[in-house]
Enzyme design. Structure first.
Site, PDB file in Angstrom:
ATOM      1  N   TYR A  59       1.790 -17.746  -7.462  1.00  0.00           N
ATOM      2  CA  TYR A  59       2.840 -16.749  -7.713  1.00  0.00           C
ATOM      3  C   TYR A  59       3.994 -17.348  -8.499  1.00  0.00           C
ATOM      4  O   TYR A  59       4.572 -16.700  -9.366  1.00  0.00           O
ATOM      5  CB  TYR A  59       3.411 -16.205  -6.410  1.00  0.00           C
ATOM      6  CG  TYR A  59       2.419 -15.756  -5.385  1.00  0.00           C
ATOM      7  CD1 TYR A  59       2.682 -15.969  -4.037  1.00  0.00           C
ATOM      8  CD2 TYR A  59       1.237 -15.119  -5.728  1.00  0.00           C
ATOM      9  CE1 TYR A  59       1.799 -15.556  -3.055  1.00  0.00           C
ATOM     10  CE2 TYR A  59       0.335 -14.706  -4.769  1.00  0.00           C
ATOM     11  CZ  TYR A  59       0.619 -14.932  -3.428  1.00  0.00           C
ATOM     12  OH  TYR A  59      -0.261 -14.527  -2.465  1.00  0.00           O
TER      13      TYR A  59
ATOM     14  N   LYS B  14      14.002  -0.810 -16.592  1.00  0.00           N
ATOM     15  CA  LYS B  14      15.387  -1.004 -17.027  1.00  0.00           C
ATOM     16  C   LYS B  14      16.253  -0.065 -16.182  1.00  0.00           C
ATOM     17  O   LYS B  14      16.239   1.150 -16.395  1.00  0.00           O
ATOM     18  CB  LYS B  14      15.541  -0.672 -18.508  1.00  0.00           C
ATOM     19  CG  LYS B  14      16.960  -0.898 -19.031  1.00  0.00           C
ATOM     20  CD  LYS B  14      17.167  -0.362 -20.437  1.00  0.00           C
ATOM     21  CE  LYS B  14      16.389  -1.153 -21.446  1.00  0.00           C
ATOM     22  NZ  LYS B  14      16.755  -0.769 -22.838  1.00  0.00           N
TER      23      LYS B  14
ATOM     24  N   GLU C 212      23.028  -3.027 -27.614  1.00  0.00           N
ATOM     25  CA  GLU C 212      22.359  -3.142 -26.316  1.00  0.00           C
ATOM     26  C   GLU C 212      21.654  -4.487 -26.172  1.00  0.00           C
ATOM     27  O   GLU C 212      21.697  -5.117 -25.119  1.00  0.00           O
ATOM     28  CB  GLU C 212      21.362  -1.990 -26.146  1.00  0.00           C
ATOM     29  CG  GLU C 212      20.760  -1.919 -24.771  1.00  0.00           C
ATOM     30  CD  GLU C 212      19.777  -0.770 -24.593  1.00  0.00           C
ATOM     31  OE1 GLU C 212      19.321  -0.586 -23.449  1.00  0.00           O
ATOM     32  OE2 GLU C 212      19.432  -0.085 -25.578  1.00  0.00           O
TER      33      GLU C 212
ATOM     34  N   GLU D 250       7.979  -1.356 -23.999  1.00  0.00           N
ATOM     35  CA  GLU D 250       6.537  -1.408 -24.229  1.00  0.00           C
ATOM     36  C   GLU D 250       6.111  -2.771 -24.771  1.00  0.00           C
ATOM     37  O   GLU D 250       5.102  -3.332 -24.349  1.00  0.00           O
ATOM     38  CB  GLU D 250       6.105  -0.315 -25.208  1.00  0.00           C
ATOM     39  CG  GLU D 250       6.202   1.084 -24.666  1.00  0.00           C
ATOM     40  CD  GLU D 250       7.550   1.762 -24.866  1.00  0.00           C
ATOM     41  OE1 GLU D 250       8.593   1.048 -24.942  1.00  0.00           O
ATOM     42  OE2 GLU D 250       7.579   3.001 -24.920  1.00  0.00           O
TER      43      GLU D 250
END
Length: 121
Positions: free
Chosen positions: A56, A101, A24, A76
């Site tokens: 920004y 995701k 992955e 996380e």
């Protein structure tokens, strides 16, 4: 009277490598980052001066650098590193960072997996 100001940047869509399996991470995937913060100064609401507000573009580039230049096992960890970077540069009183995701590789189809990190001073 108490007043707060919230600045939100939604949908920072980038290609990154975040996943538990090596496969992955090798392939990579789309990751979407949302940032909301309350700046320590509210003066921009009075001055209407760009120098008094949060840049920004700088936040987007900081997020981009972390996502595109790293490899992570967990959302996380990625969300935490983004929060640390924004916190250190902009010193807000409140910061929320969410990393999503879309369509994670799990046993049944799901729309997305999302992790949120919240920091306050």
């Amino acid at each position: 009277m108490t007043q707060t100001l919230s600045i939100t940047i939604e949908g920072i869509e980038l290609r990154g490598r975040c996943g538990v399996t090596p496969e992955e991470r090798a392939v990579g995937q789309t990751l979407v980052v949302d940032v909301r913060l309350e700046p320590s100064s509210l003066v921009a609401g009075e001055t209407d001066d760009v120098e008094d507000t949060v840049d920004y573009g700088r936040i987007v580039e900081l997020v981009r650098a972390i996502v595109e230049n790293g490899e992570f096992h967990l959302l996380e960890r990625l969300a935490t590193l983004i929060a640390e970077g924004i916190w250190d540069v902009f010193e807000p009183v409140l910061l929320e960072v969410a990393v999503t995701k879309p369509h994670p590789p799990v046993s049944i189809p799901v729309t997305a997996a999302r992790v949120e990190v919240v920091r306050t001073s």
